[in-house]
Design a protein around this motif. Structure first.
Motif, short mmCIF file in Angstrom:
data_model
loop_
_atom_site.label_atom_id
_atom_site.label_comp_id
_atom_site.label_asym_id
_atom_site.label_seq_id
_atom_site.Cartn_x
_atom_site.Cartn_y
_atom_site.Cartn_z
N VAL A 254 0.96 -1.11 -0.10
CA VAL A 254 0.08 -0.02 0.02
C VAL A 254 1.03 1.16 0.02
CG1 VAL A 254 -1.78 1.16 1.14
CG2 VAL A 254 -1.54 -1.30 1.15
N GLU A 255 0.73 2.01 -1.27
CA GLU A 255 1.55 3.30 -1.14
C GLU A 255 0.52 4.42 -1.11
OE1 GLU A 255 3.79 2.98 -4.76
OE2 GLU A 255 4.47 0.92 -4.17
N PRO A 256 1.03 5.69 -0.91
CA PRO A 256 -0.07 6.89 -0.85
C PRO A 256 -0.89 6.83 -2.18
CG PRO A 256 2.12 7.36 -0.11
CD PRO A 256 2.31 6.15 -0.53
N ASP A 257 -0.24 6.45 -3.30
CA ASP A 257 -1.19 6.62 -4.52
C ASP A 257 -1.29 5.26 -5.24
OD1 ASP A 257 -1.84 9.34 -4.33
OD2 ASP A 257 0.33 10.17 -4.83
N ALA A 258 -1.08 4.27 -4.55
CA ALA A 258 -0.91 2.82 -5.28
C ALA A 258 -1.29 1.79 -4.51
CB ALA A 258 0.20 2.74 -6.16
N SER A 263 -0.65 -9.74 -9.07
CA SER A 263 -1.42 -9.78 -10.33
C SER A 263 -2.10 -8.48 -10.61
CB SER A 263 -2.41 -11.06 -10.89
OG SER A 263 -1.44 -12.17 -10.54
N VAL A 264 -2.10 -7.65 -9.83
CA VAL A 264 -2.94 -6.46 -9.94
C VAL A 264 -2.43 -5.28 -9.61
CG1 VAL A 264 -5.27 -5.39 -9.22
CG2 VAL A 264 -5.11 -7.64 -9.64
N THR A 265 -2.12 -4.14 -10.23
CA THR A 265 -1.93 -2.85 -9.64
C THR A 265 -2.92 -1.85 -9.88
OG1 THR A 265 -0.79 -2.22 -11.61
CG2 THR A 265 0.77 -3.46 -10.14
N VAL A 266 -3.10 -0.99 -8.76
CA VAL A 266 -3.98 0.15 -8.94
C VAL A 266 -3.07 1.40 -8.86
CG1 VAL A 266 -5.95 1.38 -8.05
CG2 VAL A 266 -5.72 -1.05 -8.05
N GLU A 267 -2.99 2.65 -9.83
CA GLU A 267 -2.23 3.64 -9.55
C GLU A 267 -3.24 4.79 -9.65
OE1 GLU A 267 0.83 3.76 -12.33
OE2 GLU A 267 2.09 2.43 -11.23
N ARG A 273 -8.20 12.81 -10.73
CA ARG A 273 -9.43 11.73 -10.17
C ARG A 273 -9.65 10.50 -10.82
NH1 ARG A 273 -12.48 16.65 -10.15
NH2 ARG A 273 -14.43 15.56 -10.84
N THR A 274 -8.72 9.93 -11.16
CA THR A 274 -8.71 8.65 -12.02
C THR A 274 -7.97 7.40 -11.39
OG1 THR A 274 -6.92 9.12 -13.31
CG2 THR A 274 -9.05 9.64 -14.01
N ALA A 275 -8.18 6.30 -11.41
CA ALA A 275 -7.51 5.15 -10.81
C ALA A 275 -7.13 4.32 -12.13
CB ALA A 275 -7.90 4.71 -10.02
N THR A 276 -5.89 3.75 -12.43
CA THR A 276 -5.75 2.79 -13.38
C THR A 276 -5.51 1.53 -12.90
OG1 THR A 276 -4.82 4.73 -14.72
CG2 THR A 276 -4.42 2.09 -15.28
N PHE A 277 -6.17 0.28 -12.86
CA PHE A 277 -6.22 -0.83 -12.72
C PHE A 277 -5.52 -1.69 -13.92
CE2 PHE A 277 -9.49 0.53 -9.73
CZ PHE A 277 -9.72 -0.74 -9.09
N VAL A 278 -4.25 -2.38 -13.49
CA VAL A 278 -3.73 -2.95 -14.37
C VAL A 278 -3.87 -4.51 -13.85
CG1 VAL A 278 -1.85 -3.77 -15.59
CG2 VAL A 278 -2.32 -1.28 -15.13
N VAL A 279 -4.64 -5.62 -14.53
CA VAL A 279 -4.47 -6.78 -14.19
C VAL A 279 -3.80 -7.63 -15.19
CG1 VAL A 279 -6.23 -8.57 -13.81
CG2 VAL A 279 -7.23 -6.23 -13.76
N LYS A 280 -2.96 -8.65 -14.55
CA LYS A 280 -1.82 -9.39 -15.28
C LYS A 280 -2.19 -10.67 -15.64
CE LYS A 280 1.50 -5.96 -12.75
NZ LYS A 280 2.31 -5.68 -12.00
N ALA A 281 -1.91 -11.20 -16.68
CA ALA A 281 -2.01 -12.58 -17.06
C ALA A 281 -0.95 -13.48 -16.39
CB ALA A 281 -1.70 -12.51 -18.53
N LEU A 327 -9.87 3.25 -14.74
CA LEU A 327 -9.35 2.93 -16.05
C LEU A 327 -9.16 1.38 -16.18
CD1 LEU A 327 -7.35 6.02 -17.04
CD2 LEU A 327 -9.95 5.50 -17.62
N ILE A 328 -9.45 0.70 -16.86
CA ILE A 328 -9.27 -0.88 -16.72
C ILE A 328 -8.30 -1.10 -17.93
CG2 ILE A 328 -10.22 -3.10 -16.59
CD1 ILE A 328 -11.02 -1.19 -14.28
#
Length: 552
Positions: A254-258, A263-267, A273-281, A327-328
């Motif tokens: 858990v980071e201040p902005d992430a 297998s998942v990151t959220v930045e 006012r956006t969050a970018t979800f990256v789901v990894k294979a 943002l997915i």
């Protein structure tokens, strides 16, 4: 003012404050014994087995442990360890002092947890009995309603009730009204009486009105419940001799902005006012046989990814209220995702694989009902295939990059068998079915492309993406779309998105999440409930609520 600490959705039985979980062959007993001094927030006591979000976080965890760690369990008995009290529902003082957003998110998570009882009953061979051994009011009765059957002790004092309307000026917020009618088929005039009285209904009348299934005198109550639990257990196909899979702690940074998982990151971009979800294979060799899958346990990629994504959705939904657009994205090898899907389908009747599919189904549904704008960004390096394509299909819009000069580097999407019903929405439809209103020509066109990598133009032609900009227009089109969305009213967007995502057929679950939640959302803001003299505010203070008598 100091910000409230972030809500943590991870727990385990060694940290439970409110539930006791025990096992006896095919029967698990989930006993509520709420520690009144262990509320999630200061300022209230959880008296009379009343609950807050922390209680439901433990309940959600307990259900997961029954599903995965105890495959021998076929019936779950939900009961109370407190004398003469089953559960008095959501803590009223907690509701009276909470923000509007907190109340709504609390009700949403509670709804999802209750719905998961019914999901497991329908799909996983788990049956649930509410052994109501004391007063059962409001959310306590809603907990019972989520079970397959309700047994009520016939001791001339224990009753079931939904007193929210007359007592608090709000609605039963976790599906009570809907389950009374849609699930238990209580006659609407009797339901009207039931929901507008505070004292509740007990004994034979409760059974006659269909509010409970059985009643029993105190001396034989436990024996009757056990007898029925064993009968229900004989109807299940869960294995009696399988070894469970331990749900080891989710590894997360858990980071201040992430948020960062394996297998998942959220930045988070707070300025936008956006969050970018990256789901990894998945990467590397993956289990293929049932024995290998069970041996991999909680580290089996589909389970690990689902747990991480579920935790990320819950954390962002509760702790980051200002982040209005998610943002997915996906990352990795589409072939690896499709190979994982093939393994899921090949072993879908194996108890552990079936439970993993169930968690994926519920996690995707949690994404569906999150009140955030969802945009899928299909870029180079993406792998929106099969199960990962569901992420895009869940979104409000999807943008797919086209590279006219470098077609080999352009992203592709792949439809597979899992997209035609393995992960139904709460409507019972597949996301493809929802997208095309179950119209055969459109679905047949998509089915005809199954297994083929589709570039942006091909995906656009069959209606699988919203827009397919080329590399010249990509950055500006995404930027403008996001900036426009962020500038709009979050309230209006929440209402619009929910209506558009759940078009078409309606059932009990869509009524709970849609119609009931929308009304409760409105009522929670009205002065009759939360004004200075509103029913929620004056409860327990000896004052009488003052209502605005205008009917709106």
């Amino acid at each position: 003012m100091t910000a409230a600490p972030a809500v943590e959705y991870q727990t385990d039985p060694s940290h439970y404050q409110h539930w006791k979980l025990s096992f006896d062959g095919p029967i698990a007993t989930l006993a509520v014994d709420i520690n009144e001094d262990a509320g999630l927030r200061p300022g209230y006591k959880l008296k009379l087995n009343s609950y807050d979000l922390g209680v439901d976080i433990e309940l959600n965890d307990a259900l997961s442990r029954i599903r995965f760690e105890h495959p021998e369990v076929r019936t779950v008995v939900v009961t109370s360890l407190k004398d003469k009290v089953f559960c008095s529902g959501a803590n009223i003082f907690m509701l009276g002092t909470s923000s509007h957003a907190w109340k709504v998110n609390f009700c949403k998570f509670t709804n999802e947890t209750r719905n998961s009882f019914e999901d497991s009953s329908r799909n996983s061979g788990l049956k649930f009995i509410a052994a109501v051994n004391g007063a059962c009011a409001g959310g306590g009765y809603e907990l019972a309603l989520a079970c397959d059957e309700i047994f009520l002790v016939d001791d001339r004092s224990s009753a079931v009730s939904l007193p929210e309307v007359p007592l608090l000026g709000v609605l039963p917020g976790t599906g009570g009204l809907t389950r009374v009618t849609d699930k238990r088929h209580v006659r609407h005039d009797l339901a009207d009486v039931f929901c507008t009285t505070t004292e509740g209904v007990r004994g034979q009348k409760a059974k006659d009105w269909r509010l409970v299934d059985e009643i029993a005198k105190p001396a034989v109550f436990a024996d009757k419940v056990r007898e029925r639990a064993l009968q229900l257990a004989t109807q299940s196909d869960r294995p009696s001799d399988a070894k469970g899979v331990a749900l080891t702690p989710i590894q997360r940074s858990v980071e201040p902005d992430a948020l960062r998982y394996s297998s998942v990151t959220v930045e988070i971009d707070r300025a936008k006012r956006t969050a970018t979800f990256v789901v990894k294979a998945p990467v590397g060799a993956q289990p293929r046989t049932a024995e290998e899958i069970v041996a991999a346990g909680a580290q089996w990629w589909p389970l690990r990814m689902a747990r991480e994504l579920d935790d990320a959705i819950l954390s962002m939904r509760t702790n980051e209220l200002d982040i209005g657009i998610w943002l997915i994205k996906t990352e990795g090898d589409a072939a690896a995702v499709l190979a994982s899907d093939a393994t899921l389908l090949a072993h879908k009747d194996h108890w552990f694989v079936r439970e993993t599919i169930g968690l994926l189904r519920r996690t995707l549904s949690r994404l569906d009902v999150s009140s955030r704008s969802l945009f899928a960004l299909i870029e180079s390096g993406s792998c929106f295939a099969g199960t990962f394509l569901e992420l895009s299909l869940a979104c409000d819009r999807s943008y797919m990059l086209v590279l006219p000069d470098e077609p080999a580097a352009a992203p592709g999407i792949v439809v597979s068998d899992v997209n035609f019903g393995l992960y139904p929405m709460v409507t019972g439809q597949s996301r493809l079915g929802r997208r095309f209103y179950d119209e055969a020509p459109a679905l047949d066109a998509v089915r005809g492309k199954a297994g083929q990598p589709l570039d942006g133009e091909a995906a656009l032609a069959v209606g699988l993406v919203t827009s397919a900009p080329d590399d010249i227009d990509w950055t500006d089109e995404i930027r403008i779309a996001v900036e426009e969305r962020v500038a709009m009213s979050p309230d209006a967007l929440t209402g619009m998105e929910a209506n558009l995502r759940f078009n078409g057929q309606e059932n009990m679950f869509t009524r709970i999440f849609g119609r009931l939640t929308a009304w409760q959302n409105w009522i929670f803001q009205r002065p009759n409930a939360v004004g200075e003299k509103g029913a929620l505010k004056v409860y327990g203070k000896g004052d009488k609520a003052q209502f605005d008598w205008n009917r709106v």
